[in-house]
Design a protein around this motif. Structure first.
Motif: not given
Length: 546
Positions: A229, A232, A237, A282, A285-286, A289
């Motif tokens: 996170e 990312l 972000e 990308r 994120r995958h 999750s």
């Protein structure tokens, strides 16, 4: 069929090259010239023993190679395919080198091969009959092997021997079971307990590695999620995220590249970096999750690791070796279950004996039929070798107890004159008679050989006159069925060759050359000796009659 043979720095041969055709080819030359060296080279190329003494004095290594035609050798072609040693279609090239330290290297069709593979391939290619073959024929084992070869019973003999060994092993198990019953019962009880425990645990093949990796992943789930996170956030972000900065820098330089084309390559690299960073975002994120923060799963995994580790410690093996240990213990338990069940064991021993006796019966029948045929054909061959009225017999005498070699003792017997009784070949007094009988046996055995090339190395030593002429004609007839190569001192044999090579030696130099008609006549005259003119005339007559 052997097409070509090449030698370099082998014994006393600096370099030699032979191209050998079909039919009957003879190798001649003065005594000590090196004729038999060529046979030695062929023997080495089909897996014979070699050592440093075979390297020519002052050289680093001996190099040998042979080319064979495989167009009719379907069994060898199949063997080559099975061992992935293919070369050009219809051709086989064997190569071997021996260095001055005695180390050897083998190649089949350019592929590195073992000496055992060279030997195995050689069994399909060449059958060598040496001048001292009569010495080995005096041994019972050699006589048995020759009969089995003539009977095409080698595989049958191997199966019989293996069946005998299996029966004897089971007999030993039975005897040991009776002697050590109490100890085996204790071992059996211990094994049952250990196998039961391991079966309940049910360790899977490769399970230790899988659960260890799973435990590591679950134990560090929080750290992995936090890292994913935060990475990312830094990429896309947060304020001033990497992707946004890369895009801004690329835009700025793209505008400046209109003034300096050299910036174009840098802009392309930044574009690639931007694309790679976007793909990484990308994937992150995958990944984030899918991270599992299940404490129950972690607890179960750690419990499984503890169980596997504890079992490994109890059984004194690494946890990853538990599946193999279970297989070994189950196999040993099966053996013990059999050994402590007298009736089951007796049935196994009986079945093994019945199998052995079945093979034995087939082998004996095959040997008896072949013995009769071999006796007739060798006796017929003896008539042509100055042993008129001579008889040869393969005697089969039943043994009191059959063994791995069969149910009978095999002995070659011979009578060199009609008035003499048959006696064991080992007791034939005359060396000349023994040589002729040996040659008769070899000629008959060669016809039964499945290989395409037969090599005879001075098997006619000590013979001459009409006998020599008969030998030459016999080898020429054999050459119509197989390729025959013969080293000889006898002009009567040499004259029957379809082709002739001569080996000459000058000091430490050896030369091998193919002879035309004129040079063959000159070489035959030399072999005949006597007055040059008379010998040459006789040589022409021999050659024309051959």
């Amino acid at each position: 069929m052997l097409r070509a043979l090449e030698l370099r720095d082998f014994v006393i041969v600096e370099k030699a090259s032979l191209e050998i055709g079909p039919g009957f080819t003879v190798l001649t030359g003065e005594t000590g010239a090196g004729k038999s060296i060529l046979v030695d080279a062929i023997e080495l190329l089909v897996g014979g023993k070699g050592d440093a003494a075979l390297v020519r004095e002052g050289c680093e290594r001996a190099e040998l190679s042979a080319e064979f035609d495989l167009s009719k050798n379907h069994l060898l072609s199949q063997w080559i395919d099975e061992h992935d040693l293919r070369g050009d279609p219809g051709q086989l090239i064997l190569r071997r080198s021996i260095d001055k330290a005695g180390r050897t290297r083998c190649f089949i069709n350019g592929h590195a091969a073992t000496l055992a593979q060279l030997r195995e391939a050689g069994e399909f290619l060449v059958d060598i009959h040496g001048q001292h073959a009569h010495q080995s024929l005096l041994r019972p084992a050699a006589q048995r092997n020759l009969l089995d070869t003539h009977a095409a019973a080698e595989e049958l003999a191997r199966e019989t021997a293996e069946a005998c060994r299996a029966w004897k092993r089971l007999q030993e198990v039975a005897a040991e079971a009776q002697k050590n019953f109490a100890a085996r019962e204790a071992e059996r009880a211990d094994l049952r307990e250990r196998v039961g425990e391991l079966k309940k645990l049910a360790p899977g093949e490769g399970e230790w590695d899988r659960v260890s990796a799973e435990q590591t992943r679950l134990a560090h789930g929080s750290a992995l999620l936090a890292g994913a996170e935060s990475s990312l956030e830094a990429l896309v972000e947060a304020e001033g995220a990497c992707l946004a900065q890369l895009a801004a820098i690329a835009t700025q330089l793209r505008g400046l590249s209109a003034h300096d084309a050299r910036l174009g390559a840098i802009v392309e690299m930044l574009g690639s970096a931007e694309a790679q960073a976007g793909e990484a975002a990308r994937e992150l994120r995958h990944y984030a999750s899918r991270i599992d923060l299940d404490p129950e799963a972690l607890k179960e995994t750690e419990a499984r690791i503890a169980a596997l580790h504890a079992a490994g410690r109890r059984h004194r093996v690494k946890a990853e070796a538990l599946p193999e240990l279970l297989r070994e213990l189950e196999k040993r338990l099966e053996e013990l279950d059999l050994s402590v069940n007298p009736e089951a064991l007796e049935r196994e021993v009986g079945a093994a004996r019945a199998k052995f006796e079945s093979w034995l019966k087939q082998l004996t029948a095959r040997r008896r039929a072949a013995a009769e045929a071999l006796s007739r054909t060798v006796s017929a061959a003896m008539q042509q070798l100055a042993m008129a009225g001579g008889r040869f017999s393969v005697a089969l005498r039943s043994l009191q107890e059959a063994g791995a070699a069969g149910a009978e003792e095999i002995e070659f017997e011979v009578a060199s004159h009609p008035s003499l009784p048959l006696r064991p070949l080992a007791k034939v007094a005359s060396g000349g008679e023994l040589s002729r009988i040996s040659l008769a046996i070899q000629l008959v055995a060669a016809k039964a050989s499945p290989v395409g090339t037969l090599v005879f190395d001075e098997v006619d030593a000590g013979m001459g006159g009409a006998v020599a002429e008969t030998i030459g004609k016999s080898l020429r007839r054999l050459g119509k069925e197989r390729q025959v190569l013969c080293v000889t001192h006898l002009p009567q044999v040499a004259a029957n060759g379809n082709g002739q090579w001569c080996v000459t030696r000058s000091g430490l130099k050896v030369k091998v050359e193919k002879l035309d008609r004129d040079s063959r006549i000159a070489e035959l005259a030399r072999m005949l000796g006597g007055a040059e003119k008379t010998a040459r005339k006789h040589a022409e007559e021999l050659l024309d009659a051959g």
